[in-house]
Design a protein around this motif. Structure first.
Motif, PDB file in Angstrom:
ATOM      1  N   LEU A  17      -1.443  28.349  13.376  1.00 25.83           N
ATOM      2  CA  LEU A  17      -0.225  28.107  14.245  1.00 25.83           C
ATOM      3  C   LEU A  17      -0.080  29.439  15.654  1.00 25.83           C
ATOM      4  O   LEU A  17      -0.014  28.876  16.638  1.00 25.83           O
ATOM      5  N   VAL A  20      -2.692  27.694  18.163  1.00 24.85           N
ATOM      6  CA  VAL A  20      -2.085  26.485  18.855  1.00 24.85           C
ATOM      7  C   VAL A  20      -2.019  26.685  20.326  1.00 24.85           C
ATOM      8  O   VAL A  20      -2.650  25.921  21.078  1.00 24.85           O
ATOM      9  N   LYS A  21      -1.014  27.393  20.688  1.00 31.20           N
ATOM     10  CA  LYS A  21      -0.732  27.580  22.238  1.00 31.20           C
ATOM     11  C   LYS A  21      -1.970  28.344  23.036  1.00 31.20           C
ATOM     12  O   LYS A  21      -2.184  27.404  24.063  1.00 31.20           O
ATOM     13  N   PRO A  22      -2.427  29.274  22.818  1.00 38.21           N
ATOM     14  CA  PRO A  22      -3.532  29.768  23.616  1.00 38.21           C
ATOM     15  C   PRO A  22      -4.713  28.722  23.731  1.00 38.21           C
ATOM     16  O   PRO A  22      -5.257  28.578  24.670  1.00 38.21           O
ATOM     17  N   GLY A  24      -4.873  25.587  22.844  1.00 34.28           N
ATOM     18  CA  GLY A  24      -4.278  24.314  23.504  1.00 34.28           C
ATOM     19  C   GLY A  24      -4.278  24.567  25.141  1.00 34.28           C
ATOM     20  O   GLY A  24      -4.673  23.461  25.778  1.00 34.28           O
ATOM     21  N   TRP A  25      -3.686  25.569  25.400  1.00 32.21           N
ATOM     22  CA  TRP A  25      -3.774  25.903  27.002  1.00 32.21           C
ATOM     23  C   TRP A  25      -5.054  25.936  27.603  1.00 32.21           C
ATOM     24  O   TRP A  25      -5.447  25.418  28.659  1.00 32.21           O
ATOM     25  N   TYR A  26      -6.073  26.503  26.943  1.00 33.44           N
ATOM     26  CA  TYR A  26      -7.295  26.778  27.319  1.00 33.44           C
ATOM     27  C   TYR A  26      -8.050  25.335  27.311  1.00 33.44           C
ATOM     28  O   TYR A  26      -8.728  25.014  28.292  1.00 33.44           O
ATOM     29  N   THR A  28      -6.597  22.504  27.587  1.00 32.88           N
ATOM     30  CA  THR A  28      -6.101  21.943  28.959  1.00 32.88           C
ATOM     31  C   THR A  28      -6.887  22.264  30.088  1.00 32.88           C
ATOM     32  O   THR A  28      -7.186  21.444  30.905  1.00 32.88           O
TER      33      THR A  28
END
Length: 242
Positions: A17, A20-22, A24-26, A28
């Motif tokens: 968890l 997920v954000k860092p 996923g951002w990378y 992308t």
């Protein structure tokens, strides 16, 4: 289940968890072709790969072209793995003097690693040379994982671009996934494994004398680099029979 078992599951979920954000951002940024922290180092290598392969990174593909490119890519991968296994006895980096791998075992192994199944019907230290481990198996561990990620990204594009006729470029997606995502993580992971004592060498097998005075051959090799991508790509198999 024990308390330690539950704690491991909870810790794993927390780590996933948190990433997920860092991550996923990378990713992308990577698959959109945007600049990342690694671009100054990896972008020249990426351009060189496209030039050598005759790939136009600005040209996207229809889903059918994307699928055909993926299939042709794996036909080439099959030929490489099968070829190096059959020619193993003639190739360098074979300190144990392993003979050529049998036709059926070469075929089975090539198909297995192409499909990210990585099912092994052999003892690595008694069957496979260092070159085959690196050029055939470790190499394909990267590419099969990168292909799976690329197809997932293409599927996402297909849903998000409801009116578009293209879903990206397979060659670009696989290249970027390998260079910017899998390789950096594996370099760090490999160094960690070497620090923990895992072999990473092209040297000969080690001869040791046991307490009873018997001679024992200890298999070594470029192990850590293969284990890193094996674990990251959730591949089966391993460097040794164990």
């Amino acid at each position: 289940m024990t308390a330690i078992g539950w704690a491991q599951i909870v810790l794993y979920c927390v780590i996933v968890l948190a990433l997920v954000k860092p991550l996923g951002w990378y990713m992308t940024q990577v698959f959109n072709g945007e600049r990342t922290l690694l671009s100054p180092v990896l972008r020249p290598i990426e351009r060189a790969i496209y030039q050598l392969g005759g790939v136009d990174e600005t040209r996207e593909q229809h889903w059918l072209t994307y699928a055909v490119a993926m299939l042709l890519f794996h036909v080439g991968g099959f030929l490489v793995i099968y070829g190096v296994m059959r020619l193993q006895a003639l190739l360098p980096f074979n300190p144990a003097g392993q003979s050529a791998v049998a036709e059926d075992l070469s075929f089975n192994t090539a198909i297995s690693f192409l499909t990210n199944t990585n099912w092994q019907n052999y003892g690595g230290e008694s069957t496979i040379s260092y070159l085959v481990q690196m050029l055939g198996l470790t190499h394909q561990n990267f590419l099969s994982a990168a292909t799976g990620i690329a197809l997932a990204v293409a599927l996402i594009r297909g849903f998000s671009r409801a009116s578009a006729r293209t879903i990206g470029n397979f060659w670009v997606d696989v290249t970027r996934c390998t260079l910017y995502v899998l390789l950096p993580v594996c370099v760090v992971y490999t160094l960690f494994l070497v620090w923990q004592g895992m072999p990473q060498t092209l040297g000969d097998y080690v001869e040791a004398t046991t307490l009873e005075g018997a001679k024992q051959t200890i298999a070594v090799g470029p192990v850590a680099s293969q284990v890193a991508i094996k674990m990251l790509g959730t591949n089966g198999g391993g460097f040794f029979n164990a």
